[in-house]
Design an enzyme around this catalytic site. Structure first.
Site, PDB file in Angstrom:
ATOM      1  N   GLU A   1      95.472 -46.793  21.570  1.00  0.00           N
ATOM      2  CA  GLU A   1      95.511 -47.839  22.584  1.00  0.00           C
ATOM      3  C   GLU A   1      95.920 -49.162  21.957  1.00  0.00           C
ATOM      4  O   GLU A   1      95.880 -49.329  20.727  1.00  0.00           O
ATOM      5  CB  GLU A   1      94.157 -47.972  23.274  1.00  0.00           C
ATOM      6  CG  GLU A   1      93.036 -48.412  22.361  1.00  0.00           C
ATOM      7  CD  GLU A   1      91.685 -48.422  23.059  1.00  0.00           C
ATOM      8  OE1 GLU A   1      91.500 -47.652  24.018  1.00  0.00           O
ATOM      9  OE2 GLU A   1      90.801 -49.187  22.619  1.00  0.00           O
TER      10      GLU A   1
ATOM     11  N   HIS B   1      82.299 -52.106  12.193  1.00  0.00           N
ATOM     12  CA  HIS B   1      82.321 -51.732  13.616  1.00  0.00           C
ATOM     13  C   HIS B   1      80.933 -51.381  14.150  1.00  0.00           C
ATOM     14  O   HIS B   1      80.818 -50.759  15.205  1.00  0.00           O
ATOM     15  CB  HIS B   1      83.279 -50.569  13.874  1.00  0.00           C
ATOM     16  CG  HIS B   1      84.687 -50.831  13.438  1.00  0.00           C
ATOM     17  ND1 HIS B   1      85.499 -51.746  14.058  1.00  0.00           N
ATOM     18  CD2 HIS B   1      85.417 -50.311  12.420  1.00  0.00           C
ATOM     19  CE1 HIS B   1      86.685 -51.771  13.455  1.00  0.00           C
ATOM     20  NE2 HIS B   1      86.657 -50.912  12.468  1.00  0.00           N
TER      21      HIS B   1
ATOM     22  N   LYS C   1      85.813 -39.986  25.108  1.00  0.00           N
ATOM     23  CA  LYS C   1      86.385 -41.255  25.573  1.00  0.00           C
ATOM     24  C   LYS C   1      87.515 -41.034  26.571  1.00  0.00           C
ATOM     25  O   LYS C   1      87.682 -41.800  27.523  1.00  0.00           O
ATOM     26  CB  LYS C   1      86.858 -42.074  24.375  1.00  0.00           C
ATOM     27  CG  LYS C   1      85.717 -42.583  23.507  1.00  0.00           C
ATOM     28  CD  LYS C   1      86.226 -43.375  22.321  1.00  0.00           C
ATOM     29  CE  LYS C   1      85.057 -43.932  21.522  1.00  0.00           C
ATOM     30  NZ  LYS C   1      84.202 -42.876  20.952  1.00  0.00           N
TER      31      LYS C   1
ATOM     32  N   ARG D   1      72.370 -43.338  26.806  1.00  0.00           N
ATOM     33  CA  ARG D   1      71.033 -43.348  26.210  1.00  0.00           C
ATOM     34  C   ARG D   1      70.494 -44.766  26.225  1.00  0.00           C
ATOM     35  O   ARG D   1      71.176 -45.693  26.648  1.00  0.00           O
ATOM     36  CB  ARG D   1      71.116 -42.864  24.747  1.00  0.00           C
ATOM     37  CG  ARG D   1      72.117 -43.670  23.927  1.00  0.00           C
ATOM     38  CD  ARG D   1      72.140 -43.276  22.474  1.00  0.00           C
ATOM     39  NE  ARG D   1      73.306 -43.766  21.766  1.00  0.00           N
ATOM     40  CZ  ARG D   1      73.500 -45.013  21.347  1.00  0.00           C
ATOM     41  NH1 ARG D   1      72.599 -45.935  21.619  1.00  0.00           N
ATOM     42  NH2 ARG D   1      74.588 -45.350  20.697  1.00  0.00           N
TER      43      ARG D   1
END
Length: 480
Positions: free
Chosen positions: A199, A234, A115, A291
């Site tokens: 974040e 999630h 990330k 993907r």
């Protein structure tokens, strides 16, 4: 390309094989001992057993899969999703052995697999990003300092991972140390890398992603957006296309941003750029999945494009057969992931035998399925049985058709997410489009499904009773 090996199982293996056969390409299935009698094995032209049921002894054996491909004169390997689909080393090894990897190049997988590396790559393209740090850390003291700078609530997220693992929301400073420790431990266990980044947590977030496709000739297209905000732990359960909240201007802006992300890593093939959107409809780059996505069928239905066919054509070095202005949104598509999970028990996996398994059918109903009646649900893999997809001229029509399809879907022997899907389709927040990723937390309680089941049982019992008394009355009628 005359023969393709599909390095996967279940519905996605069949999905890829179906398109390959349509294109006149022969298919090879691989399977574990647990999947010896699975539908995808019979659907293929050839099939080879990889080993025992655990995925690390079968579906994750990249070297063995490549050897099978070489032994059977395979031209290309399609990884599906999950397993080896985002493994850069596997993609590289496939190409080094003279085979075609039907997916992005290993460089793009590596960049977008981290990330932080992904954020660094897209920074120069002015893609909006959530405020946070530019490096992965494991230092709790440093985490305290960063959290104070950007302000609570914050999100701790595993640098190397996805699927909600190694992720923690922290709303107060006193909880930071314990949540940081848990996130690092979970990330280490899941990915072998405990580093995390921090974040700002976006409140009332929507999860909106853009489907992209790029060829080897520099062309990058986007196929509009998918709304993926209905999630548990999630992870997505319900997806739809298009989103009910995007204006044409915002859709175009997000589409352009997604193609820039693909350009940032020299992307080739099908990929998905994921964004978070806040309550003010500002969007922020989240990550790129290198993907084919589970939810790709909804994009196919609204654009009339076979994304797997495009993947194969791009892998054959062909030019994408149309331009951006040729793509239009037509109608609305809805997808429910049918998991063998118990929505009455925190969505825990439900293991057992499919004593009865009958799929819905009809115009506007598509089922990408990997199971059949009498099969056992393996405990070794993701518990998704199938994807139930509906398509209508409008969102309302697609929802109504999904409700009808759920009612017609017959499953006995295991619990599934079908009742949860029915709950979502009937809930006013979803029907109005006024929802976010907190839908389950804000609106769902298992007792609601239980009450609905009890009401259905009462109605069924009354119907039987009414029929019984009606029959008795007819029996007592005098005859002439």
């Amino acid at each position: 390309m005359n023969k393709i090996l599909v390095a996967n199982r279940g519905e996605i293996a069949i999905r890829v094989m179906r398109t390959a056969k349509k294109m006149g390409i022969k298919t090879v299935a691989v399977f574990s001992e647990a999947d010896r009698n699975a539908p995808h094995v019979r659907f293929a032209d050839e099939a080879v057993c990889l080993g025992p049921p655990p995925s690390n002894q079968s579906y994750l054996l990249g070297d063995k899969i490549i050897k099978v491909a070489l032994d059977l004169d395979v031209d290309g390997i399609h990884p599906g999703y999950g397993f080896l689909s985002e493994n850069a080393d596997f993609a590289e090894a496939v190409e080094k052995n003279g085979l075609i990897f039907i997916g992005p190049k290993s460089h793009a997988i590596r960049v977008m697999g981290s990330k932080l590396a992904a954020k660094e790559a897209v920074k120069k393209y002015d893609i909006p990003m959530v405020p946070g740090i530019e490096e992965a850390i494991t230092d709790v003291d440093k985490a305290h300092k960063i959290a104070k700078e950007i302000g609570f609530p914050i999100l701790i997220k595993a640098s190397a991972g996805g699927g909600g693992k190694g992720m923690r929301i922290v709303d107060r400073e006193e909880n930071l140390e314990s949540q940081m420790t848990r996130a690092i431990s979970e990330a280490t266990s899941a990915f072998g890398d405990g580093s995390v980044f921090i974040e700002k947590y976006v409140t009332s977030p929507r999860h909106i992603e853009i489907q992209v496709m790029a060829d080897t000739h520099g062309n990058i297209l986007h196929f509009f957006e998918r709304e993926c905000s209905i999630q548990r732990r999630h992870q997505k359960v319900v997806e739809e296309a298009p989103s009910s909240i995007l204006t044409p201007e915002l859709r175009n802006e997000m589409g352009i941003a997604a193609t820039k992300v693909a350009k940032a890593c020299d992307y080739v093939g099908a990929g998905t750029v994921e964004f978070l959107m806040d309550a003010d409809h500002k969007f922020y780059f989240l990550e790129m999945n290198t993907r084919l996505q589970v939810e790709h069928p909804v994009s196919e239905l609204i654009t009339g494009v076979d994304l797997v066919e495009l993947q194969i054509k791009v892998a054959r070095d062909e030019v994408l057969p149309f331009e951006q202005e040729d793509l239009k949104i037509n109608g609305h598509a809805m997808e429910l992931r049918v998991y063998a999970e118990d929505p009455l028990n925190d969505f825990l996996p439900s293991v057992g035998r499919l004593k009865r398994y009958r799929l819905p059918a009809g115009e506007g109903i598509r089922v990408d399925n990997g199971f059949e009646e009498g099969m056992d649900i393996p405990i070794y893999y993701d518990p998704m049985l199938a994807k139930l997809i509906t398509y209508g001229k409008t969102r309302e029509e697609s929802i109504a058709l999904m409700t009808k399809a759920i009612e017609a879907y017959e499953v006995e022997g295991v619990q599934t997410t079908l009742p949860f899907g029915a709950f979502v389709m009937q809930h006013e927040a979803f029907r109005s489009g006024n929802f976010d990723t907190h839908f389950v937390k804000d609106y769902y309680a298992p007792k609601m499904i239980q009450q609905a089941k009890e009401q259905e049982a009462r109605i069924a019992a009354l119907a039987v009773l009414q029929r019984y008394f009606g029959d008795q009355k007819q029996l007592k009628l005098p005859t002439n």
